[in-house]
Design an enzyme around this catalytic site. Structure first.
Site, PDB file in Angstrom:
ATOM      1  N   GLY A   1     -75.524  15.518  13.857  1.00  0.00           N
ATOM      2  CA  GLY A   1     -76.961  15.278  13.732  1.00  0.00           C
ATOM      3  C   GLY A   1     -77.847  16.439  14.112  1.00  0.00           C
TER       4      GLY A   1
ATOM      5  N   ASN B   1     -79.027  18.718  12.094  1.00  0.00           N
ATOM      6  CA  ASN B   1     -80.094  18.815  11.086  1.00  0.00           C
ATOM      7  C   ASN B   1     -81.134  17.723  11.294  1.00  0.00           C
ATOM      8  OD1 ASN B   1     -79.707  21.016   8.945  1.00  0.00           O
ATOM      9  ND2 ASN B   1     -77.632  20.228   9.217  1.00  0.00           N
TER      10      ASN B   1
ATOM     11  N   MET C   1     -71.086  11.955   5.103  1.00  0.00           N
ATOM     12  CA  MET C   1     -69.768  12.360   4.600  1.00  0.00           C
ATOM     13  C   MET C   1     -69.209  11.460   3.496  1.00  0.00           C
ATOM     14  SD  MET C   1     -69.356  15.134   6.110  1.00  0.00           S
ATOM     15  CE  MET C   1     -67.649  15.547   5.754  1.00  0.00           C
TER      16      MET C   1
ATOM     17  N   ILE D   1     -69.372   9.931  -0.512  1.00  0.00           N
ATOM     18  CA  ILE D   1     -69.886  10.182  -1.859  1.00  0.00           C
ATOM     19  C   ILE D   1     -70.596   8.911  -2.316  1.00  0.00           C
ATOM     20  CG2 ILE D   1     -69.232  10.686  -4.242  1.00  0.00           C
ATOM     21  CD1 ILE D   1     -66.661  12.024  -2.978  1.00  0.00           C
TER      22      ILE D   1
ATOM     23  N   HIS E   1     -76.053  21.703   2.242  1.00  0.00           N
ATOM     24  CA  HIS E   1     -74.641  22.085   2.167  1.00  0.00           C
ATOM     25  C   HIS E   1     -74.474  23.512   2.702  1.00  0.00           C
ATOM     26  CE1 HIS E   1     -70.539  22.019   0.699  1.00  0.00           C
ATOM     27  NE2 HIS E   1     -70.740  23.249   0.273  1.00  0.00           N
TER      28      HIS E   1
ATOM     29  N   ASP F   1     -71.830  17.906  -4.711  1.00  0.00           N
ATOM     30  CA  ASP F   1     -72.537  19.161  -4.400  1.00  0.00           C
ATOM     31  C   ASP F   1     -72.968  19.900  -5.669  1.00  0.00           C
ATOM     32  OD1 ASP F   1     -72.220  18.720  -1.625  1.00  0.00           O
ATOM     33  OD2 ASP F   1     -70.252  19.671  -1.635  1.00  0.00           O
TER      34      ASP F   1
HETATM   35  C1  GRF Z   1     -73.983  20.660   8.089  1.00  0.00           C
HETATM   36  O1  GRF Z   1     -73.272  21.851   8.069  1.00  0.00           O
HETATM   37  C2  GRF Z   1     -74.394  20.274   6.699  1.00  0.00           C
HETATM   38  O2  GRF Z   1     -74.650  21.362   5.879  1.00  0.00           O
HETATM   39  C3  GRF Z   1     -73.178  19.548   6.196  1.00  0.00           C
HETATM   40  O3  GRF Z   1     -72.706  18.818   7.291  1.00  0.00           O
HETATM   41  C4  GRF Z   1     -73.110  19.484   8.493  1.00  0.00           C
HETATM   42  C5  GRF Z   1     -73.870  18.478   9.293  1.00  0.00           C
HETATM   43  O4  GRF Z   1     -74.210  18.957  10.554  1.00  0.00           O
HETATM   44  N1  GRF Z   1     -73.499  18.730   5.046  1.00  0.00           N
HETATM   45  P1  GRF Z   1     -75.172  18.110  11.470  1.00  0.00           P
HETATM   46  O5  GRF Z   1     -74.581  16.699  11.577  1.00  0.00           O
HETATM   47  O6  GRF Z   1     -76.535  18.080  10.844  1.00  0.00           O
HETATM   48  O7  GRF Z   1     -75.166  18.802  12.791  1.00  0.00           O
END
Ligand code: GRF
Length: 225
Positions: free
Chosen positions: A15, A17, A95, A97, A114, A151
């Site tokens: 989490g 992001n 994670m 699809i 991504h 993707d």
């Molecule tokens: C990130 O690298 C994002 O690009 C990928 O999964 C990871 C998630 O990281 N899709 P976080 O859970 O946001 O720390």
């Protein structure tokens, strides 16, 4: 002033992001609100971050398939997005699809972040793929989630990150992640300002000028593709 962009954020893990989004909103750098965080895992650390920020969370019961949601979870997800009147769905480390049925049923645009410069290194562990390939530059991409290849949706924005000699997978992944946080907040700012215009696979960020009326038209164009 345009209303704050209503986000639904889908997570599965750490989490960071999500944290970047919540931080930018709290600091007044992003005119958005996170209406709901949806996870396919009850133990995702991202949920702790969401709860700490007072954001409602929905935990899906994903069913038995490892990479996809079952039909009941699809419905749970659609219901959560509808109930919270989400305008933009952000996949931030989600994670699973999503089925074509879900992608077609979601009324709002959906984007994903991504950790590579797509179309290079789609799928799992993109930093590892970049290292093993011997790439000297990699980076991160924010793209629309379209039915079809994983993707593979239309690219909204990308940032390059150099691969340093002797980088470990984790060092590279961490450098990319720092850039992801900046890129994702920038892209969400463009959506909040209704500046994202999509024509087929081509995405254009229009100039800041223009009232909220024409801005809504731009957001609608993004949603309609
Ligand atoms: C990130 O690298 C994002 O690009 C990928 O999964 C990871 C998630 O990281 N899709 P976080 O859970 O946001 O720390």
């Amino acid at each position: 002033m345009a209303s704050r962009l209503r986000l639904g954020v889908l997570v599965s893990g750490r989490g960071s992001n999500l944290e970047a989004i919540l931080g930018a909103i709290a600091a007044g750098r992003l005119a958005a609100e996170t209406r709901v965080v949806v996870s396919d895992r009850a133990d995702a650390p991202a949920l702790t971050r969401a709860r700490a920020a007072g954001v409602p969370v929905v935990i899906l019961d994903p069913g038995s398939r490892p990479a996809r949601l079952d039909a009941r979870a699809d419905q749970q997800l659609l219901e959560a997005l509808r109930a919270h009147q989400v305008e933009l769905v952000v996949l931030a480390g989600f994670m699973r699809i999503l089925s074509t049925a879900v992608l077609e049923a979601v009324a709002s645009p959906m984007i994903n972040i991504h950790p590579s410069l797509l179309p290079a290194f789609p799928g799992l562990d993109a930093p590892r793929q970049a290292l093993d390939y011997g790439a000297q530059v990699t980076g991160c991409t924010v793209h629309f989630v379209d039915p079809g290849a994983v993707d593979g949706g239309a690219i909204i924005a990308q940032r390059a990150v150099p691969v340093h000699a002797g980088d470990t997978r984790d060092q590279l992944a961490d450098r990319i992640l720092q850039e992801e946080h900046r890129l994702l907040v920038d892209v969400l700012g463009w959506f909040a300002a209704r500046r994202v215009v999509r024509t087929g696979r081509r995405v254009h960020i229009r100039d800041q000028a223009g009232g909220s009326g024409s801005g809504m038209q731009a957001a609608g164009a993004a949603a309609g593709e």
